[in-house]
Design an enzyme around this catalytic site. Structure first.
Site, PDB file in Angstrom:
ATOM      1  N   LYS A 116      38.337  28.321  31.452  1.00 40.84           N
ATOM      2  CA  LYS A 116      38.498  29.239  32.589  1.00 40.84           C
ATOM      3  C   LYS A 116      39.724  28.811  33.378  1.00 40.84           C
ATOM      4  O   LYS A 116      40.051  27.623  33.427  1.00 40.84           O
ATOM      5  CB  LYS A 116      37.269  29.186  33.516  1.00 40.84           C
ATOM      6  CG  LYS A 116      37.094  30.423  34.349  1.00 40.84           C
ATOM      7  CD  LYS A 116      36.462  31.550  33.553  1.00 40.84           C
ATOM      8  CE  LYS A 116      36.309  32.814  34.341  1.00 40.84           C
ATOM      9  NZ  LYS A 116      35.569  33.831  33.584  1.00 40.84           N
TER      10      LYS A 116
HETATM   11  P1  NAD Z   1      36.921  42.878  39.576  1.00 41.32           P
HETATM   12  O1  NAD Z   1      37.881  42.119  40.393  1.00 41.32           O
HETATM   13  O2  NAD Z   1      37.412  43.985  38.711  1.00 41.32           O
HETATM   14  O3  NAD Z   1      35.749  43.490  40.493  1.00 41.32           O
HETATM   15  C1  NAD Z   1      34.988  42.732  41.389  1.00 41.32           C
HETATM   16  C2  NAD Z   1      34.214  43.692  42.267  1.00 41.32           C
HETATM   17  O4  NAD Z   1      33.331  42.946  43.102  1.00 41.32           O
HETATM   18  C3  NAD Z   1      35.092  44.519  43.208  1.00 41.32           C
HETATM   19  O5  NAD Z   1      34.565  45.813  43.287  1.00 41.32           O
HETATM   20  C4  NAD Z   1      34.939  43.799  44.553  1.00 41.32           C
HETATM   21  O6  NAD Z   1      35.133  44.678  45.643  1.00 41.32           O
HETATM   22  C5  NAD Z   1      33.485  43.381  44.447  1.00 41.32           C
HETATM   23  N1  NAD Z   1      33.143  42.275  45.322  1.00 41.32           N
HETATM   24  C6  NAD Z   1      33.845  41.158  45.611  1.00 41.32           C
HETATM   25  N2  NAD Z   1      33.160  40.402  46.486  1.00 41.32           N
HETATM   26  C7  NAD Z   1      31.995  41.033  46.711  1.00 41.32           C
HETATM   27  C8  NAD Z   1      30.863  40.757  47.507  1.00 41.32           C
HETATM   28  N3  NAD Z   1      30.788  39.650  48.235  1.00 41.32           N
HETATM   29  N4  NAD Z   1      29.849  41.644  47.470  1.00 41.32           N
HETATM   30  C9  NAD Z   1      29.920  42.751  46.730  1.00 41.32           C
HETATM   31  N5  NAD Z   1      30.953  43.079  45.978  1.00 41.32           N
HETATM   32  C10 NAD Z   1      31.984  42.233  45.968  1.00 41.32           C
HETATM   33  O7  NAD Z   1      36.141  41.781  38.695  1.00 41.32           O
HETATM   34  P2  NAD Z   1      35.332  42.014  37.355  1.00 41.32           P
HETATM   35  O8  NAD Z   1      36.230  41.711  36.215  1.00 41.32           O
HETATM   36  O9  NAD Z   1      34.568  43.274  37.410  1.00 41.32           O
HETATM   37  O10 NAD Z   1      34.318  40.772  37.413  1.00 41.32           O
HETATM   38  C11 NAD Z   1      33.081  40.841  38.134  1.00 41.32           C
HETATM   39  C12 NAD Z   1      32.178  39.734  37.653  1.00 41.32           C
HETATM   40  O11 NAD Z   1      31.960  39.876  36.257  1.00 41.32           O
HETATM   41  C13 NAD Z   1      32.720  38.315  37.838  1.00 41.32           C
HETATM   42  O12 NAD Z   1      31.649  37.447  38.102  1.00 41.32           O
HETATM   43  C14 NAD Z   1      33.306  37.990  36.485  1.00 41.32           C
HETATM   44  O13 NAD Z   1      33.379  36.591  36.240  1.00 41.32           O
HETATM   45  C15 NAD Z   1      32.296  38.666  35.589  1.00 41.32           C
HETATM   46  N6  NAD Z   1      32.791  38.966  34.237  1.00 41.32           N
HETATM   47  C16 NAD Z   1      33.901  39.736  34.058  1.00 41.32           C
HETATM   48  C17 NAD Z   1      34.323  40.017  32.763  1.00 41.32           C
HETATM   49  C18 NAD Z   1      35.493  40.919  32.482  1.00 41.32           C
HETATM   50  O14 NAD Z   1      35.728  41.227  31.303  1.00 41.32           O
HETATM   51  N7  NAD Z   1      36.218  41.408  33.472  1.00 41.32           N
HETATM   52  C19 NAD Z   1      33.621  39.477  31.671  1.00 41.32           C
HETATM   53  C20 NAD Z   1      32.477  38.722  31.904  1.00 41.32           C
HETATM   54  C21 NAD Z   1      32.069  38.470  33.196  1.00 41.32           C
END
Ligand code: NAD
Length: 426
Positions: A116
């Site tokens: 990461k």
């Molecule tokens: P992103 O940046 O696209 O979206 C994050 C979202 O969460 C946004 O809508 C933001 O406004 C919201 N957010 C942030 N803080 C918040 C809070 N305190 N309360 C509510 N909403 C909040 O990120 P993403 O890629 O969608 O990732 C989201 C989660 O999924 C993370 O934990 C990430 O590690 C996990 N994840 C992502 C992927 C991927 O392929 N992008 C894969 C596996 C896991």
């Protein structure tokens, strides 16, 4: 030029995230009688790079940023894991997320290890040019450890396909030729895979459908609440709605909206694009992020940050199934409360593994310069998600453990076999 220094205490982090992951690894190692040398290796990250680097701002000033790239374990193949841009990210959290990637790639049974990366920054207050300069400099700093055969980044919170394109370009300039397989989650036009952008949300949707089926529920009658409306949350919302579920609540970092009769997800996405937030969407009630986690629903998808379901709010969760779209969204205390309350939690290392599965497909396509159509990618993703879900479900039934423990059992069995086969060098 003014050069602002970073607040270095931010960089160390005194959180619990990595020790929570280690505790569960150790508990499951005990259950499986994992050899001590394997357990000890899994308790540490193989490599941790911390970088401090300057970035010029549009106003002529510069600031020093701190970033990390942590490789937890690469026994089963090159390390894989996203890059996060967030003001609160710490080294401890990055270690935890890297370890979860090792476990996730093992549950998915794709030939990768776990890593990461992160930069402590707030991308929301930076211009595109500043973000590009930050990304290119961070990439130059970590290019001594990343590469298509050793450690392959991808998007995470605060990063996106454009950021991956800058990483790929910067790394390629250093090598003197294009190296598309150095990152996944790239735009399709420069070697990304069809289906990658939607893959994590699609995997969450597949997990939700399998979980509801195993509980004898009809997904067409299921209500859904989703925390986070970014890559994972927005895609999961759209696909779950397409499956006939009623999405009743959605939030982003500024709060959420609720309507028990259902939200129009596409219109809400357009509204968020226009206004920058979901709050005040018409015909809905505004809710706080904490209230969202407590709305009555059949499926709750935390898809934002870690630690959102915790001791303070877990007892007020009114759902049957939690699909962990986010990494590490549930603290150990909350896990116990949810389990006692009969909530089925499909853990992050299974529920959100769709992203790394299609990253694997993107990496393979990039190495071969041979690209597949979207239906082939989605078919492969569906097969791997279903196989892993079924394996974890069966372990949880036969060993009478929850799905998180069952997923760790599956991952640690695979990792132990691989570590024993490879032995200790020299
Ligand atoms: P992103 O940046 O696209 O979206 C994050 C979202 O969460 C946004 O809508 C933001 O406004 C919201 N957010 C942030 N803080 C918040 C809070 N305190 N309360 C509510 N909403 C909040 O990120 P993403 O890629 O969608 O990732 C989201 C989660 O999924 C993370 O934990 C990430 O590690 C996990 N994840 C992502 C992927 C991927 O392929 N992008 C894969 C596996 C896991």
């Amino acid at each position: 030029m003014n050069l602002q220094r970073p607040n270095v205490s931010e960089a160390s982090g005194d959180g619990q995230a990595f020790s929570n992951v280690r505790k569960l690894i150790n508990d499951v190692c005990d259950r499986l009688n994992v050899p001590e040398r394997c357990r000890l290796k899994l308790n540490e990250c193989e490599r941790e790079l911390i970088v401090h680097f300057p970035v010029k701002f549009d106003d002529g000033n510069a600031k020093i940023f701190t970033g990390f790239r942590v490789l937890h374990n690469d026994t089963r193949g090159p390390a894989k894991g996203g890059i996060r841009y967030h003001p609160d990210v710490t080294l401890d959290e990055t270690r935890a997320l890297a370890a979860l990637m090792t476990l996730k790639t093992a549950v998915a049974n794709v030939p990768f290890g776990g890593a990461k990366g992160a930069v402590i920054c707030d991308p929301k207050v930076m211009s595109q040019d500043e973000l590009e300069r930050l990304t290119r400099r961070y990439t130059a700093e970590i290019s001594i450890v990343i590469g298509p055969e050793c450690d392959i980044p991808a998007p995470d919170v605060g990063t996106n396909p454009q950021v991956m394109a800058w990483i790929m370009d910067t790394y390629s300039m250093g090598k003197g030729h294009s190296v598309p397989a150095v990152v996944t989650g790239k735009p399709i036009e420069i070697g990304g895979s069809k289906g990658r952008f939607e893959a994590t949300g699609r995997g969450c949707t597949i997990s939700a459908l399998l979980a509801t089926k195993n509980l004898g529920m009809n997904p067409r009658e299921a209500t859904v609440a989703i925390q986070g409306f970014g890559n994972v949350g927005a895609v999961a919302a759209r696909l779950l709605a397409r499956e006939g579920c009623r999405v009743v609540a959605i939030s982003d970092s500024r709060g959420g909206v609720y309507n028990q009769n259902g939200l129009n997800v596409d219109k809400l996405l357009a509204y968020k694009r226009e206004t920058g937030a979901v709050c005040d969407f018409k015909d809905t009630e505004n809710v706080t992020n904490d209230e969202l986690l407590g709305v009555p629903c059949d499926i709750l998808v935390p898809a934002a940050l870690g630690g959102q379901l915790n001791q303070a709010n877990a007892a007020s969760v009114k759902t049957k199934v939690v699909i962990e779209g986010a990494n590490n969204p549930t603290t150990p205390e909350a896990d116990m409360i949810l389990s006692d309350n009969g909530v089925l939690v499909v853990p992050d290392i299974l529920a959100n593994m769709g992203g790394v599965v299609v990253s694997y497909l993107e990496w393979v396509q990039g190495l071969q310069s041979f690209f597949w159509d979207e239906s082939q990618v989605n078919e492969y993703l569906g097969k791997i998600m279903t196989n892993s879900f079924t394996e974890v479900w069966e372990i949880s039934q036969s060993e009478k453990v929850n799905m998180r423990v069952a997923a760790y059992v599956l991952a640690l069995r695979r990792l132990t076999v691989a570590m024993c086969l490879r032995g200790i060098y020299p």
